[in-house]
Design a protein around this motif. Structure first.
Motif, short mmCIF file in Angstrom:
data_model
loop_
_atom_site.label_atom_id
_atom_site.label_comp_id
_atom_site.label_asym_id
_atom_site.label_seq_id
_atom_site.Cartn_x
_atom_site.Cartn_y
_atom_site.Cartn_z
N ALA A 56 0.85 -1.06 0.12
CA ALA A 56 -0.07 -0.06 0.03
C ALA A 56 0.83 1.31 0.05
O ALA A 56 0.55 2.24 -0.89
CB ALA A 56 -1.14 -0.12 1.10
N ARG A 57 1.94 1.35 0.86
CA ARG A 57 2.81 2.47 0.76
C ARG A 57 3.50 2.62 -0.54
O ARG A 57 3.70 3.71 -1.11
CB ARG A 57 3.99 2.11 1.73
CG ARG A 57 5.11 3.06 1.73
CD ARG A 57 6.37 2.60 2.34
NE ARG A 57 6.97 1.62 1.76
CZ ARG A 57 7.91 0.88 2.09
NH1 ARG A 57 8.61 1.06 3.10
NH2 ARG A 57 8.46 -0.02 1.34
N ARG B 85 2.44 1.78 -3.56
CA ARG B 85 1.06 2.32 -4.34
C ARG B 85 0.64 3.50 -4.06
O ARG B 85 -0.34 4.04 -4.57
CB ARG B 85 0.19 1.19 -4.74
CG ARG B 85 0.53 0.02 -5.56
CD ARG B 85 -0.65 -1.06 -5.55
NE ARG B 85 -1.31 -1.35 -4.27
CZ ARG B 85 -1.32 -2.45 -3.79
NH1 ARG B 85 -0.13 -3.26 -4.48
NH2 ARG B 85 -1.83 -2.77 -2.77
N VAL C 225 -3.67 -2.98 6.99
CA VAL C 225 -3.86 -1.65 6.20
C VAL C 225 -5.04 -0.99 6.41
O VAL C 225 -5.26 0.46 6.41
CB VAL C 225 -4.02 -2.33 4.60
CG1 VAL C 225 -4.43 -1.04 3.75
CG2 VAL C 225 -2.59 -2.66 4.17
N GLN D 241 -1.22 4.50 -1.40
CA GLN D 241 -2.55 4.33 -0.83
C GLN D 241 -2.77 4.79 0.54
O GLN D 241 -3.70 4.96 0.80
CB GLN D 241 -2.85 2.89 -1.07
CG GLN D 241 -3.16 2.51 -2.60
CD GLN D 241 -3.30 0.87 -2.52
OE1 GLN D 241 -3.14 0.24 -1.56
NE2 GLN D 241 -3.88 0.44 -3.72
N LEU D 242 -1.74 5.17 1.11
CA LEU D 242 -1.80 5.64 2.35
C LEU D 242 -0.82 6.82 2.68
O LEU D 242 0.19 6.80 2.03
CB LEU D 242 -1.35 4.86 3.37
CG LEU D 242 -2.14 3.31 3.65
CD1 LEU D 242 -1.60 2.32 4.37
CD2 LEU D 242 -3.37 3.68 4.40
N ARG E 228 -5.92 2.88 7.65
CA ARG E 228 -6.63 3.59 6.62
C ARG E 228 -7.80 4.37 7.93
O ARG E 228 -7.78 5.75 7.47
CB ARG E 228 -7.70 2.79 5.82
CG ARG E 228 -6.82 2.33 4.61
CD ARG E 228 -7.63 1.39 3.78
NE ARG E 228 -9.11 2.23 3.35
CZ ARG E 228 -10.16 1.60 2.96
NH1 ARG E 228 -10.28 0.33 2.95
NH2 ARG E 228 -11.08 2.50 2.34
#
Length: 343
Positions: A39-40, A42, A121, A44-45, A125
């Protein structure tokens, strides 16, 4: 949850953190940590978040549950203390608080209790959305667990760590891998206690609708209405939210608004008799008998498990319509007729 004690003090947790870090130093392939890294990568956070204004209640012995729950409730604006919550969640025989009691206590204080998916994740979020998250950790040495509630109030993706309100430590930094190690025995259990006007970042429509109903059944009608309205802000055609809102408005005597909600629900799910029956009944309660006929007939035509109720509603409406005076036919003047022919 398996047998074990609750809520060790900070020194014990600190020592076990060092042990866990040593055990995991050579490990690879931790799924939760790998998911966060993905996620990091990409984007996304956010890279770093800290909810610095979240309050801190130093834990009394065995009272990490009340302290953690007070942390999130006070953060949302509810005035309450860990001592008051201890009466609701603390089980002396277990020297701690079970998850079901934590969820129930959130509801008893007018909040929506939301249990997260078992995902780090998703925890991050929620923190990024401004929501502190209660997690249940096992900081004991196997096979005897030692359960501990803490509150995730931040993280740093570049350093690979979470920030906790935990025990007697206001700002505990825990690397992702040891955090995963301590968290996994609870099957990655985590929860939010949400004020009704707000939705969790990770909420889904069906699950959150069920969570709102649980609060409504405790008598928090106004809070449930706020939660249904929050759901509709995210999911405007949510049948669950529209039906819940309609029922709540009807119970509070706001019949016109309830009829509007049921009408929208019938459009959102035209194959379900419940919305049509409730719309018909609400219009009847407003004295709009003729307007109630069509949705009542539609409810009967759809059948289903509510058929007997729908038939009863239709019969009552038809009896009232039969009692109404016949419509008066107004005679048009010649001038009016001429205007009708020549608009």
């Amino acid at each position: 949850m398996s047998a074990g004690r609750f809520c060790p003090q900070g020194a014990r947790i600190a020592g076990l953190l060092l042990l866990a870090a040593a055990l995991l130093s050579g490990c690879a392939g931790l799924p939760q940590v790998d998911a966060v890294r993905a996620a990091r990568d990409r984007d996304q956070l956010p890279r770093r978040v800290e909810l610095a204004d979240v309050p801190f209640f130093p834990q009394q012995e065995h009272h990490c549950g009340p302290a953690a729950l007070a942390t999130v409730l006070v953060a949302s604006g509810t005035a309450i203390t860990p001592e008051a919550l201890a009466e609701q969640v603390y089980l002396p025989g277990r020297e701690g608080s079970l998850q079901v009691e934590m969820l129930a206590a959130a509801r008893r204080n007018g909040h929506i209790a939301w249990q997260l998916a078992p995902s780090l994740v998703d925890v991050l979020r929620e923190v990024a959305a401004g929501n502190p998250v209660i997690v249940l950790l096992n900081v004991g040495l196997r096979p005897m667990p030692f359960w501990h509630y803490a509150v995730v109030i931040g993280y740093d993706l570049d350093k690979g760590e979470v920030l906790l309100r935990s025990g007697d430590q206001r700002r505990k930094r825990v690397p992702f891998a040891p955090f995963d190690f301590f968290w996994r025995d609870s099957k990655y259990w985590a929860m939010l206690a949400m004020p009704p006007p707000r939705l969790p970042a990770t909420a889904n429509e069906a699950g959150y609708g069920t969570a709102v109903v649980a609060v409504e059944r405790l008598g928090y009608a106004a809070e449930a209405r706020q939660a249904y309205e929050a759901m509709l802000a995210r999911w405007p055609e949510s049948y669950l939210a529209l039906m819940g809102l309609g029922n709540s408005l009807h119970a509070s005597g706001r019949l016109a608004a309830a009829a509007d909600a049921f009408r929208r629900a019938s459009l959102a799910k035209p194959t379900d008799a419940a919305a049509f029956n409730n719309l018909a009944q609400t219009l009847a309660d407003l004295g709009q008998w003729r307007e109630a006929l069509e949705p009542a007939r539609q409810a009967v035509a759809l059948g289903g498990p509510l058929l007997e109720t729908s038939q009863s509603t239709l019969s009552a409406i038809e009896r009232e319509v039969a009692r109404l005076p016949a419509n008066k036919v107004r005679k048009s003047s010649k001038k009016g007729e001429k205007k009708a022919r020549n608009p």
